[in-house]
Write an enzyme that holds these catalytic residues in place. Sequence first.
Site, mmCIF file in Angstrom:
data_model
loop_
_atom_site.group_PDB
_atom_site.id
_atom_site.type_symbol
_atom_site.label_atom_id
_atom_site.label_comp_id
_atom_site.label_asym_id
_atom_site.label_seq_id
_atom_site.Cartn_x
_atom_site.Cartn_y
_atom_site.Cartn_z
ATOM 1 N N TYR A 17 8.924 8.745 2.308
ATOM 2 C CA TYR A 17 7.772 7.907 1.741
ATOM 3 C C TYR A 17 7.857 7.574 0.302
ATOM 4 C CZ TYR A 17 4.113 4.237 1.960
ATOM 5 O OH TYR A 17 3.655 3.076 1.906
ATOM 6 N N TRP B 222 -8.429 4.643 3.749
ATOM 7 C CA TRP B 222 -7.574 4.611 2.708
ATOM 8 C C TRP B 222 -7.373 3.065 2.157
ATOM 9 C CZ3 TRP B 222 -5.389 7.714 -0.557
ATOM 10 C CH2 TRP B 222 -4.453 7.487 -1.478
ATOM 11 N N TRP B 223 -7.133 2.110 2.829
ATOM 12 C CA TRP B 223 -7.042 0.751 2.563
ATOM 13 C C TRP B 223 -8.400 0.440 1.600
ATOM 14 C CZ3 TRP B 223 -5.420 -2.304 7.373
ATOM 15 C CH2 TRP B 223 -4.121 -1.959 7.902
ATOM 16 N N HIS C 149 -2.382 8.478 -5.312
ATOM 17 C CA HIS C 149 -1.306 9.110 -4.393
ATOM 18 C C HIS C 149 -1.074 10.510 -4.994
ATOM 19 C CE1 HIS C 149 -1.189 4.905 -3.636
ATOM 20 N NE2 HIS C 149 -0.303 5.213 -2.381
ATOM 21 N N TYR D 206 -3.468 4.333 -9.731
ATOM 22 C CA TYR D 206 -2.677 4.171 -8.587
ATOM 23 C C TYR D 206 -1.862 5.527 -8.387
ATOM 24 C CZ TYR D 206 0.609 2.486 -4.910
ATOM 25 O OH TYR D 206 1.243 2.138 -3.685
#
Length: 104
Positions: A41, A76-77, A22, A18
């Site tokens: 964010y 992206w999902w 990112h 993860y």
Amino acid sequence: MQRLAFKMKLNEGEKAAYKERHNQLWPELRQLLKDNGVSEYSIFLDEETSTLFAFQKVSGQGGSQDLANNEIVKKWWDFMADIMETNPDNSPVSIPLEEVFYMP
């Protein structure tokens, strides 16, 4: 400027993946978020529960959660679906959180 928060769920043992994904956030996704008013964010991880806590500063009424029909977001999902809890369309299961305290 509004502040939005929501939580998501990371699959066990996927913290490194993860973070790596990112850290290499696609430039076109970063630009899309900025173009849609997301100026900040942050995502935090509670390792005991694998809960991700996301926080955004957004100008206007929307946020990243309002970009569901964008092809970059859908891609992206799909890219993230193997390491987190998702809905049938691969969007992350995302639960909005109510702000109950703010100190400017």
